[in-house]
Structures are given as C-alpha cells and as structure tokens.
Design an enzyme around this catalytic site. Sequence first.
Site, short mmCIF file in Angstrom:
data_model
loop_
_atom_site.label_atom_id
_atom_site.label_comp_id
_atom_site.label_asym_id
_atom_site.label_seq_id
_atom_site.Cartn_x
_atom_site.Cartn_y
_atom_site.Cartn_z
N ARG A 182 0.63 -1.21 -0.12
CA ARG A 182 -0.10 -0.03 0.34
C ARG A 182 0.94 1.37 -0.08
O ARG A 182 0.59 2.11 -0.58
CB ARG A 182 -1.00 -0.07 1.19
CG ARG A 182 -2.07 -0.90 1.12
CD ARG A 182 -2.96 -0.92 2.33
NE ARG A 182 -3.64 0.24 2.30
CZ ARG A 182 -4.35 0.78 3.33
NH1 ARG A 182 -4.36 -0.02 4.50
NH2 ARG A 182 -5.13 1.79 3.34
N CYS A 240 -1.14 6.16 9.05
CA CYS A 240 -1.56 4.82 8.19
C CYS A 240 -2.69 5.25 7.32
O CYS A 240 -2.49 6.27 6.57
CB CYS A 240 -2.01 3.83 9.60
SG CYS A 240 -3.33 4.63 10.39
#
Length: 283
Positions: A182, A240
Amino acid sequence: MPINKPLISSRNLLETINDPYLMIIDTRFSLFDPDAGYDLYKKSHISGAIYAHLDNDLAGTITSSSGRHPLPDIEKICTKLKIWGINDSSKIVVYDENNSAFAARLWWIFKWLGHSKVSVLNGGFDDWCKNEYPINSDIPKYKKGNFECKISNDITWSSEMIMNWLSSSNDFVLVDARDSKRYRGFEEPIDNIAGHIPGSINIPFTEFLRKDGSWKNKNEITSIWRCYDINTHKEWGVMCGSGVTACHLSISAEIANINPPKLYPGSWSEWISDKSRPIKNER
C-alpha cells in the site's frame, strides 16, 4: 502487572479480573464488515467487557476534507465513557481479536484524554480463549462513571503542518504503518488513491508482531526501531490509512522507551482528499 504499562498478558488480566476498578473494553472490528465485531461480541467476550465500535464510538463525523476515522468529538466521547461506567480511577484494558490494530486506537484515545491507566491485552481475544479463560455473552451494565477529560493538545499533526514542511523543505520524520504494498502504491484495497506522502518512511505495524498477533519482546522491538534511528529525533509522527494502526506504532515506541510520536489522525485518507497535496508511488 500494573495497568499503566502498554501491554498486559492474559494471565495478568485474569489475576486482576475481580479488581473493582477494572474495566475491560472489546474493540473487535472489520473495515470490510463494520457490524462483524459487535456480532462477535454478542456471541462471546471476556467476562465483564463492554463494546466500543470503531466507526460509531472511536471516530468522529466524516467530512469531505477528513480521513475515514477522524478523532471523535471530545465532549461526545467523554460523555460516552461516563455512560459506559468509566471513572477517573478506572483501570482500563482494551482488546480486539489478536493483533491489537483496533485496540491500539482506544489505548491512544485514553492517553489523549489524559488517562494513563490503560493497557492493551497482548494477543487479544484469541490468546484469552487459547488459555480457556472465562468468557460469556452477557451484556454488562455499569453505574454511570465520573470520567473527566484532561486533553493533551500537542500530540497530533495536521495535514496543513505536513504540507507546510514539504513546501519549505523542512526535515520531518513521519512513519507510515501501512503494509509495504500500500505504501509503495502497488495496491490499495481501501482508499481511492494509492501511494504515500513524500518524505515519509514505511514501518508496517505488523513488523512488531509475531504470527499469532502478539507483540515481539522488548529487545526485538527495540532492534527494529534502532534500524530506523527513530530514537535520535526529538519529534516525529506516525500515520496509516486513517489514524488507527498508526496508534499501534505509538505502543511499540513506548515499549522501546522511545520518545512518543505525534499522531497524524487524518493520515492517508485525509491527505488524498485534497488533490493539490503531493503523493508518491513506485508503480
């Protein structure tokens, strides 16, 4: 073990299970099925535990400029904690299924609200059940608590702060807790845009965990941080996808006796809400 350390074992929790000041909170959740955690809680949970829902309890209202899990409104979360029976004297233990990805968010929120007597159950509900410790399906009701918030204001970073640092080429240390694929932009199963904030570094929160979801020991965790030289920075931040697993890095830092990081609550999902903000990927 006193409940002011970041982690508590299932055995230590069992030894204090009858402490009248103890409050246990179940935070099991699935990003892909928001009702799954509460469904699991209703089937079985640690005896005496109440339930906190990530979307409904531990996050605020989503806006066009926010991330997926903005911090909750202070007045609302403090009122909710009182309704749950939380007192200023309460000793809090939070848990989720196993890897503490969601429990860490509530741990951080308590710290943000000025309550230090909070620990995460290492290994979560899975470890508790593996040891065959008591569970039930009863939904407890507690007398309204007297919890009072003592907000720590200087523990977060904003998108504007990071953007200003990028624009002026200021050095900053921002650690992204998402998995490598990611971060590098190879895949993005949740948010609309893949990649990362220029200048951020990637330390997936799972690096600090064993295969069963429990934390590695202090020496192992310290060695991981040492590889990135984080301890030399007086101020640094964590992020995050939406400000949830970033809190996991805060716990790993505390275990290693590293200066506590600031949290970028909006994280990647807020950053990409403004198309003028730069992004980087390796595709």
